[in-house]
Motif scaffolding. Structure first.
Motif, PDB file in Angstrom:
ATOM      1  N   ASP A  93      79.974 -20.756  39.947  1.00  0.00           N
ATOM      2  CA  ASP A  93      80.450 -19.635  39.134  1.00  0.00           C
ATOM      3  C   ASP A  93      80.989 -18.528  40.039  1.00  0.00           C
ATOM      4  OD1 ASP A  93      79.566 -20.919  36.819  1.00  0.00           O
ATOM      5  OD2 ASP A  93      77.729 -19.720  36.667  1.00  0.00           O
ATOM      6  N   TYR A  94      80.213 -18.189  41.061  1.00  0.00           N
ATOM      7  CA  TYR A  94      80.620 -17.119  41.984  1.00  0.00           C
ATOM      8  C   TYR A  94      81.914 -17.480  42.708  1.00  0.00           C
ATOM      9  CZ  TYR A  94      80.826 -14.339  46.214  1.00  0.00           C
ATOM     10  OH  TYR A  94      81.268 -13.544  47.236  1.00  0.00           O
ATOM     11  N   THR A  97      85.194 -16.827  41.018  1.00  0.00           N
ATOM     12  CA  THR A  97      85.644 -15.442  40.849  1.00  0.00           C
ATOM     13  C   THR A  97      86.433 -14.945  42.058  1.00  0.00           C
ATOM     14  OG1 THR A  97      83.683 -14.373  41.844  1.00  0.00           O
ATOM     15  CG2 THR A  97      83.577 -14.970  39.488  1.00  0.00           C
TER      16      THR A  97
END
Length: 301
Positions: A93-94, A97
């Motif tokens: 997820d990180y 970004t």
């Protein structure tokens, strides 16, 4: 390298993000999530591989598992396989970004139990496009083979005691020294290798405390890292093991995962003359592992 943080539920996961040489924020790079063994931290073997992968053009993220090292979460020293796998998802997820990460070229690699966790995450997490397991273990298999019913009964008793106000029971993962192991009759190659790596200046780190919350054992015993791999682990897979076979079972587990995985593109590489812990940091073994790993990720990400 830059220290970073991201969330798993409501606590922070702390990682080291490694960058390629001549890094350019305007470019898109493939990225690798590097998963550490049980009892380990990001500065040890996972960090070693992350640094080398970055030198070969990848963004590489090594992080401390929930409840351990610099990362948050309570109770401390809990080894919870399901949360370890969720850590990997949160790491992805990180990475998504970050504008300089190509979201379609994210891979995962892990060492020892981290190899098992990376494989398990890949079974359901299809943002992982390629997987490498280095001396990977299905950690629960080892615990299931060591009087599991008695351990589960002891965990039940301990939980009852803690519910009644007793202090949490925290044990050592391994003996603190080779002398302690020998006094207990535990002169097995992999165990002595673990002591040499974790409990001496060779690989010791202050955040790798050798502490395991005893009630973790029920989670470890019941978790099968390779469950449903024959149906859903379809991504390209590289397994690296040493041919000096010890009790921790990475050689056996490596071949089990290789035979079980549904991947059409899969390979197992045996490093001659290497034992489990040689693949953590010994240059001859880790260089051979990287000689396999780097082209594999370049071809499949």
């Amino acid at each position: 390298m830059r220290k970073v943080n991201f969330k798993n539920r409501d606590w922070d996961i702390i990682g080291n993000l490694h960058f390629p040489e001549n890094f350019d924020y305007k470019k898109k790079y493939p990225a690798i999530v590097c998963v550490h063994p049980g009892s380990s931290v990001k500065e040890q073997t996972a960090g070693l591989y992350a640094a080398q992968l970055a030198k070969n053009g990848f963004i590489a993220l090594a992080f401390d598992a929930s409840f351990q090292g610099d990362s948050g979460g309570k109770p401390r020293f809990l080894e919870d396989p399901a949360t370890r796998v969720e850590d990997i998802r949160c790491a992805i997820d990180y990475l998504t970004t970050l504008l300089f990460v190509d979201n379609d070229r994210i891979g995962a690699m892990g060492v020892c139990a981290g190899g098992g966790y990376a494989a398990n995450a890949s079974i359901s997490e299809k943002r992982i496009k390629a997987i490498v397991s280095v001396a990977g273990t299905n950690a629960s298999r080892a615990f299931r083979e060591a009087s599991p019913i008695e351990v589960l009964k002891a965990v039940a008793q301990q939980r009852t005691a803690e519910a009644g106000g007793s202090e949490k029971l925290i044990n050592n993962w391994i003996p603190d020294s080779a002398e302690d192991a020998k006094k207990s009759g535990l002169e097995e190659m992999d165990l002595l290798g673990a002591i040499d790596y974790y409990r001496t200046p060779r690989g010791q780190h202050p955040n790798s405390t050798n502490q395991l919350l005893f009630t973790s054992m029920s989670n470890l015993i019941m978790f099968d890292a390779f469950h449903l791999a024959e149906y859903f682990l379809t991504q390209p897979l590289l397994i690296i093991v040493g041919d000096k076979v010890g009790a921790f079972g990475s050689y056996r587990d490596g071949f089990e995962l290789y035979n079980k995985a549904a991947s059409a593109n899969k390979k197992i590489h045996v490093v001659k003359g290497a034992d489990h812990y040689d693949l953590y940091d010994k240059p001859n073994a880790t260089n051979e592992a990287l000689e396999q790993m780097v082209p594999f990720f370049l071809d499949n990400l």
